[in-house]
Enzyme design. Structure first.
Site, mmCIF file in Angstrom:
data_model
loop_
_atom_site.group_PDB
_atom_site.id
_atom_site.type_symbol
_atom_site.label_atom_id
_atom_site.label_comp_id
_atom_site.label_asym_id
_atom_site.label_seq_id
_atom_site.Cartn_x
_atom_site.Cartn_y
_atom_site.Cartn_z
ATOM 1 N N SER A 175 -33.635 -63.650 25.040
ATOM 2 C CA SER A 175 -34.016 -63.347 23.885
ATOM 3 C C SER A 175 -32.732 -62.568 23.129
ATOM 4 C CB SER A 175 -35.010 -62.117 24.091
ATOM 5 O OG SER A 175 -35.264 -61.520 22.747
ATOM 6 N N TYR A 208 -38.087 -53.964 26.077
ATOM 7 C CA TYR A 208 -38.060 -55.482 26.080
ATOM 8 C C TYR A 208 -36.599 -55.974 26.126
ATOM 9 C CZ TYR A 208 -38.580 -60.439 24.777
ATOM 10 O OH TYR A 208 -38.290 -61.577 24.678
ATOM 11 N N LYS A 247 -34.940 -57.825 29.246
ATOM 12 C CA LYS A 247 -34.275 -59.482 29.277
ATOM 13 C C LYS A 247 -32.742 -59.288 29.407
ATOM 14 C CE LYS A 247 -37.450 -62.215 28.096
ATOM 15 N NZ LYS A 247 -37.744 -63.475 28.959
#
Length: 317
Positions: A117, A141, A145
Site C-alpha cells: 500500500s 495500517y 504493511k
C-alpha cells in the site's frame, strides 16, 4: 504456473483472479470471506474457505493443489479501524504474511506477488512519491504493511515483488464491483443514488480545493500489474517494490464532480474533520514500474467512475 490467490474473493483479489484466468493461468483461491464475497469466485475455480493465517490450512492448499506461486492479497485495510485495533491489524497484515511465507518455504514455493500500500509512505516530501522515498507511515495500517514488506524481503530464496497500491476504484464487471462502505467512490455513488449526504473528511487541507488528493487507479489496471509482476517473478529472481498508480492526482471534489457528471445527480455533502493519520496528498511516481515491468495504467478517473456506477445495482447501499 498455478497461482494461489489469498483474498481472491475480495474486491481487488477477484479482479486479479479474473485477469489470471483470462491469461490462461490456473488459479486456486483461499479466502475466509470476512470481507470477500463468494459470488465473486468464478465457476470451476478451486475455492477453499479458510484463514491464510492458519499454517495447516496454507500448507494443505499449497501441497494439495501443487501451487507454484502465491499472490497474497488477504488482509485488512481500513485506516480508521487500524487506530481502533492496531494489534488486530498487525495480526492480519504481518503475522498472516509470515505464516504464508513459512508455509511456502516448507512447500518449496518460491514466487510471491505481495499486495502492499501507498500508506507506507506517510507524508510524501514532493508532489509525487517514488519507491525509494523514505517510508514513514502515519497510521497502524501503514505500519503493518511496511512490516509485512520487510518480512517478505527477509525471506531467503523467494523471488518477490511488492505492489504498493494507490487508491483502487472502478469495476471490471458488475459482479466484481466494490460494495464496501469505507472507500470514497462507493460512498460518493451511494450519496448520488440515495440523496444521503456524504461526509467529506477534510475540507481545509493544504491542497488547491482544500480536499485530499489521491492517485485513483482503476482496479482492472491493478489486476494487470499483478500479471506483469507474476511474469517477472516467474522468469527471473526478483526482490523489488513497485508503485501501482496512474501518476495523476485527483481531489475528493474531483471524484464527486466526476460522479455528478456520470450520474446526472447531485452529491449532497457535509464537511467533516480530516481522518487521523491521513496525508493531504499522495500521488505515485510510476516511472520504475513502467520501465522495468512495462506496465502503465490505461484507464482514466471517468472510466473508473463509469464502470463503478454501471457495476453497482440500483438497490445496493
Amino acid at each position: 504456473m498455478t497461482w494461489l490467490v489469498t483474498g481472491g474473493a475480495g474486491y481487488i483479489g477477484a479482479h486479479v483472479t479474473a485477469a489470471l484466468l483470462t491469461a490462461g493461468e490456473p488459479v486456486v483461491i483461499l479466502d475466509d470471506l470476512s470481507t470477500g464475497d463468494a459470488r465473486r469466485v468464478p465457476a470451476g475455480v478451486p475455492f477453499l474457505l479458510g484463514d491464510a493465517g492458519d499454517p495447516a490450512t496454507v500448507r494443505d492448499v499449497l501441497h494439495r493443489h501443487c501451487i507454484t506461486g502465491v499472490m497474497h492479497l488477504a488482509g485488512s485495510k481500513s485506516v480508521p479501524d487500524s487506530w481502533e485495533k492496531p494489534q488486530w491489524y498487525h495480526r492480519q497484515n504481518v503475522t498472516v504474511v509470515e505464516t504464508v511465507l513459512g508455509a511456502m518455504a516448507e512447500a518449496g514455493v518460491t514466487r510471491l506477488v505481495f499486495s502492499s500500500s501507498a500508506a507506507v509512505y506517510g507524508l510524501p516530501g514532493s508532489d509525487s512519491v517514488a519507491e525509494d522515498a523514505p517510508a514513514r507511515p502515519l497510521n497502524p495500517y501503514g505500519h503493518s504493511k511496511l512490516d509485512a514488506e520487510r518480512a517478505v524481503a527477509n525471506s531467503p530464496g523467494v523471488s518477490w515483488i511488492a505492489l504498493r497500491y494507490f487508491n483502487a476504484v472502478g469495476a471490471g464487471a458488475p459482479h466484481l464491483a466494490d460494495h464496501g462502505t469505507t472507500n470514497l467512490l462507493p460512498r460518493v455513488l451511494h450519496a448520488a443514488r440515495t440523496g444521503e449526504p456524504l461526509t467529506v473528511t477534510g475540507t481545509d487541507l493544504p491542497t488547491p480545493d482544500g480536499t485530499a488528493i489521491r492517485d485513483y487507479v482503476h482496479v482492472a489496471d491493478i489486476a494487470a500489474a499483478h500479471l506483469a509482476a507474476g511474469a517477472a517473478v516467474t522468469t527471473g529472481r526478483r526482490a523489488r517494490v513497485y508503485n501501482a498508480g496512474t501518476g495523476t492526482g485527483h481531489s475528493v471534489l474531483d471524484v464527486i464532480h466526476a460522479a455528478e457528471r456520470m450520474t446526472a445527480a447531485s452529491v449532497p455533502r457535509l464537511a467533516g474533520p480530516p481522518r487521523p493519520g491521513d496525508p493531504a496528498a499522495v500521488v505515485a511516481d510510476v516511472r520504475r514500474i513502467e520501465a522495468e515491468l512495462g506496465w502503465r495504467a490505461r484507464h482514466t478517473l471517468d472510466d473508473a467512475v463509469r464502470s463503478a456506477w454501471l457495476g453497482v445495482p440500483s438497490n445496493s447501499g
